[in-house]
Design a protein around this motif. Sequence first.
Motif, PDB file in Angstrom:
ATOM      1  N   LYS A 243      -4.574   8.679   3.123  1.00 52.34           N
ATOM      2  CA  LYS A 243      -5.585   9.206   2.209  1.00 52.34           C
ATOM      3  C   LYS A 243      -5.825   8.244   1.046  1.00 52.34           C
ATOM      4  N   PHE A 244      -4.761   7.606   0.609  1.00 53.53           N
ATOM      5  CA  PHE A 244      -4.898   6.661  -0.490  1.00 53.53           C
ATOM      6  C   PHE A 244      -5.730   5.450  -0.071  1.00 53.53           C
ATOM      7  N   ASP A 245      -5.572   5.024   1.174  1.00 56.72           N
ATOM      8  CA  ASP A 245      -6.360   3.910   1.683  1.00 56.72           C
ATOM      9  C   ASP A 245      -7.849   4.242   1.656  1.00 56.72           C
ATOM     10  N   VAL A 246      -8.185   5.472   2.030  1.00 57.44           N
ATOM     11  CA  VAL A 246      -9.588   5.904   1.990  1.00 57.44           C
ATOM     12  C   VAL A 246     -10.110   5.875   0.555  1.00 57.44           C
ATOM     13  N   ARG A 247      -9.274   6.305  -0.376  1.00 61.77           N
ATOM     14  CA  ARG A 247      -9.684   6.292  -1.783  1.00 61.77           C
ATOM     15  C   ARG A 247      -9.913   4.865  -2.262  1.00 61.77           C
ATOM     16  N   LEU A 248      -9.050   3.963  -1.882  1.00 64.32           N
ATOM     17  CA  LEU A 248      -9.200   2.566  -2.298  1.00 64.32           C
ATOM     18  C   LEU A 248     -10.492   1.960  -1.755  1.00 64.32           C
ATOM     19  N   ALA A 249     -10.863   2.350  -0.536  1.00 57.93           N
ATOM     20  CA  ALA A 249     -12.063   1.800   0.088  1.00 57.93           C
ATOM     21  C   ALA A 249     -13.326   2.143  -0.701  1.00 57.93           C
ATOM     22  N   SER A 250     -13.262   3.186  -1.514  1.00 53.19           N
ATOM     23  CA  SER A 250     -14.454   3.628  -2.255  1.00 53.19           C
ATOM     24  C   SER A 250     -14.492   3.101  -3.688  1.00 53.19           C
TER      25      SER A 250
ATOM     26  N   THR B  26     -12.506  -3.417 -10.650  1.00 50.26           N
ATOM     27  CA  THR B  26     -11.230  -3.392  -9.926  1.00 50.26           C
ATOM     28  C   THR B  26     -11.411  -3.244  -8.414  1.00 50.26           C
ATOM     29  N   ALA B  27     -12.647  -3.360  -7.932  1.00 46.84           N
ATOM     30  CA  ALA B  27     -12.879  -3.231  -6.490  1.00 46.84           C
ATOM     31  C   ALA B  27     -12.120  -4.304  -5.718  1.00 46.84           C
ATOM     32  N   ALA B  28     -12.093  -5.521  -6.246  1.00 45.69           N
ATOM     33  CA  ALA B  28     -11.387  -6.602  -5.557  1.00 45.69           C
ATOM     34  C   ALA B  28      -9.898  -6.293  -5.441  1.00 45.69           C
ATOM     35  N   LEU B  29      -9.307  -5.730  -6.487  1.00 46.96           N
ATOM     36  CA  LEU B  29      -7.892  -5.355  -6.435  1.00 46.96           C
ATOM     37  C   LEU B  29      -7.657  -4.291  -5.371  1.00 46.96           C
ATOM     38  N   ALA B  30      -8.576  -3.334  -5.274  1.00 46.91           N
ATOM     39  CA  ALA B  30      -8.446  -2.279  -4.273  1.00 46.91           C
ATOM     40  C   ALA B  30      -8.509  -2.850  -2.858  1.00 46.91           C
ATOM     41  N   HIS B  31      -9.434  -3.755  -2.609  1.00 49.15           N
ATOM     42  CA  HIS B  31      -9.541  -4.380  -1.287  1.00 49.15           C
ATOM     43  C   HIS B  31      -8.287  -5.194  -0.969  1.00 49.15           C
ATOM     44  N   ARG B  32      -7.777  -5.908  -1.951  1.00 51.79           N
ATOM     45  CA  ARG B  32      -6.581  -6.713  -1.726  1.00 51.79           C
ATOM     46  C   ARG B  32      -5.381  -5.837  -1.413  1.00 51.79           C
ATOM     47  N   LEU B  33      -5.241  -4.712  -2.101  1.00 49.59           N
ATOM     48  CA  LEU B  33      -4.115  -3.814  -1.845  1.00 49.59           C
ATOM     49  C   LEU B  33      -4.186  -3.219  -0.444  1.00 49.59           C
ATOM     50  N   ARG B  34      -5.371  -2.971   0.040  1.00 56.41           N
ATOM     51  CA  ARG B  34      -5.518  -2.439   1.393  1.00 56.41           C
ATOM     52  C   ARG B  34      -5.057  -3.452   2.440  1.00 56.41           C
TER      53      ARG B  34
ATOM     54  N   LEU C 275       0.823  -1.219   0.000  1.00 56.50           N
ATOM     55  CA  LEU C 275       0.000   0.000   0.000  1.00 56.50           C
ATOM     56  C   LEU C 275       0.850   1.259   0.000  1.00 56.50           C
ATOM     57  N   GLU C 276       1.880   1.308   0.843  1.00 57.76           N
ATOM     58  CA  GLU C 276       2.692   2.530   0.960  1.00 57.76           C
ATOM     59  C   GLU C 276       3.390   2.851  -0.362  1.00 57.76           C
ATOM     60  N   ARG C 277       3.890   1.832  -1.019  1.00 58.39           N
ATOM     61  CA  ARG C 277       4.563   2.053  -2.295  1.00 58.39           C
ATOM     62  C   ARG C 277       3.562   2.480  -3.363  1.00 58.39           C
ATOM     63  N   ALA C 278       2.401   1.848  -3.399  1.00 57.89           N
ATOM     64  CA  ALA C 278       1.366   2.226  -4.363  1.00 57.89           C
ATOM     65  C   ALA C 278       0.951   3.680  -4.167  1.00 57.89           C
ATOM     66  N   ALA C 279       0.802   4.086  -2.913  1.00 50.39           N
ATOM     67  CA  ALA C 279       0.431   5.466  -2.627  1.00 50.39           C
ATOM     68  C   ALA C 279       1.497   6.430  -3.132  1.00 50.39           C
ATOM     69  N   ALA C 280       2.773   6.075  -2.927  1.00 49.86           N
ATOM     70  CA  ALA C 280       3.869   6.935  -3.389  1.00 49.86           C
ATOM     71  C   ALA C 280       3.839   7.070  -4.909  1.00 49.86           C
ATOM     72  N   GLU C 281       3.584   5.984  -5.610  1.00 48.62           N
ATOM     73  CA  GLU C 281       3.526   6.042  -7.068  1.00 48.62           C
ATOM     74  C   GLU C 281       2.328   6.850  -7.542  1.00 48.62           C
ATOM     75  N   ALA C 282       1.251   6.815  -6.771  1.00 48.79           N
ATOM     76  CA  ALA C 282       0.051   7.569  -7.134  1.00 48.79           C
ATOM     77  C   ALA C 282       0.125   9.019  -6.662  1.00 48.79           C
ATOM     78  N   GLY C 283       1.221   9.365  -5.965  1.00 44.77           N
ATOM     79  CA  GLY C 283       1.392  10.733  -5.495  1.00 44.77           C
ATOM     80  C   GLY C 283       0.493  11.105  -4.350  1.00 44.77           C
ATOM     81  N   ALA C 284       0.245  10.163  -3.441  1.00 47.13           N
ATOM     82  CA  ALA C 284      -0.660  10.407  -2.322  1.00 47.13           C
ATOM     83  C   ALA C 284      -0.046   9.888  -1.028  1.00 47.13           C
ATOM     84  N   LEU C 285      -0.556  10.392   0.084  1.00 51.77           N
ATOM     85  CA  LEU C 285      -0.183   9.844   1.378  1.00 51.77           C
ATOM     86  C   LEU C 285      -0.935   8.540   1.600  1.00 51.77           C
ATOM     87  N   ALA C 286      -0.290   7.603   2.288  1.00 47.08           N
ATOM     88  CA  ALA C 286      -0.857   6.267   2.425  1.00 47.08           C
ATOM     89  C   ALA C 286      -2.241   6.289   3.057  1.00 47.08           C
TER      90      ALA C 286
END
Length: 532
Positions: A307-314, A319-327, A294-305
């Motif tokens: 805030k990025f986690d909140v975005r993934l939750a929505s 690709t919802a399953a991928l988002a849940h798995r990354l969290r 998650l932390e690396r994905a957030a860095a690549e997306a230009g976000a703090l981990a």
Amino acid sequence: MSAHALRWRRAAVCAAAVALGCMGAAPTTLAQDHYAVQARDVLARHCARCHDADQLENPPAKGLLGNILDVEAIARQPHLIRAGDPDASRLYQIMLSRHRPLDAFFGPVPGPSLSEIQNVRDWIAGITPADNLACKDRDPVTAADVARDIKGWRKSFAKSAPNDVRFVSLAHLYNACVSDEHLAAYRAAVTALVAGLSKSPQTPAIDVFSDSSTLLALRPKEAGWSLEDWDQLAGVAAGAVIDGDQFAARVQGRPDIYTASRATEVLAASSTPAVAGLDAVTALAAEYLRDVPLERAAAEAGALAAKFDVRLASVKGDTAALAHRLRQGPLPRAEWQALRANLDDAKGLAEQAASPGGPMSGALRVSLWSEATAFKQGDLLTVNAQATADCYLTIIAVEPNGQATVLFPNDFEQDNRLTAGRAISVPASGAQYLLRLDKPGSQGLVGICHANAKRPEGIGHDFERQRFTSLGDWRAFLATSNEKEAEYQRIEENGRKFRARRRGADAPEKPAEQLPVGTENEGRAGLSIEVR
């Protein structure tokens, strides 16, 4: 957290409420450094000859892992270790699958014993998340910062031909807490990469903004490349900034245009040290090829981990399953690229992923996830699973006191065949049981999927007696699964002989399934969720 046993009840729809629990904790009578020493001894005995730069029998290091004996560094690698959670740690999962070179199956060096693997488990269980000192005083480098620096550089140094310059960025690595020492080596690696690509005998000049800069500038024409061909090689739109690790991963796989020996000479001339047991170019490529937490994905997306986690939750849709798995754990690079393409609405982004080359990249892999990371006491739970190849799935819950119970297969759902690429839910829609989280705390789940065997070693079901198979203490089960398998085989054999005598047959029924232990045909996954 209080311990509780598995419970089931028959309601109008024959529902079963199953209480889950947390992963078994390591003993606390010894200091964690003792466990680290024991784990290092096991890794030295069974893994170092392929995965430690100082002890390689056949260089280079395999699986993009060259410092396996540096247990302090390994403990900080989220693609290998989940602090305090061995069942969710890739290194432990690989050891349980008995991964080792083919000569170890037949040669003088046997694979790790269950007790040795247990030493590695106890070490991981005792690791606690720690602040990353490399990030303590850092302000994140934003896309605006990169754009500002590029504009300033063009204005100062490229007035005559500003569009002839291309930029390589290490900003996302900086934001992902890569150390200053490793960033310095990666800057040298970019220079070596360009030298290896150069069609000229001269090494093209690479401009670095400062000794601590994450941005590098180069002129492709000095290396004999047209701007169009260079952008195509880099896999980016015309003039777009290139991520250094992705660039390294793409280039290393092109021996037709990349001269690795020349890159090696450049690194040697600059006295660039190895990074985690790998040469700097390979290490830079590995940053891209390894699984993405998650932390690396957030860095690549230009976000703090956070805030990025909140975005993934929505995230909704395909690709919802991928988002849940990354969290809940790292994603393979190709899957993260697919998710990122959806998040950024960039249709070509998924195709930019270099071929995965991390540890066990060709092995069967199973994923386990829930649709939330936190639950309230009394909530119902659905566990989702998916595998990269056809296999037989087993899902296990481990209670707070370490007691383990098989959730799937069970008396209500006995067919545990999982089709490659197809996600399933446990319980399935309309199933005659429910999974209810009735105790607060950290709840643990383990998924095991075998390509050939319908059940893992040591697990035998008797659904006439137990609707959900009890395994006893999880840590003790893992340490003695071979003994439990032998016991299960004896019980099954006695049962067959008894049934044969009753029907007057001369020979017993078909022997019990012989499990192929010691292959890479088994995938494992672990998951922890919080119940409040």
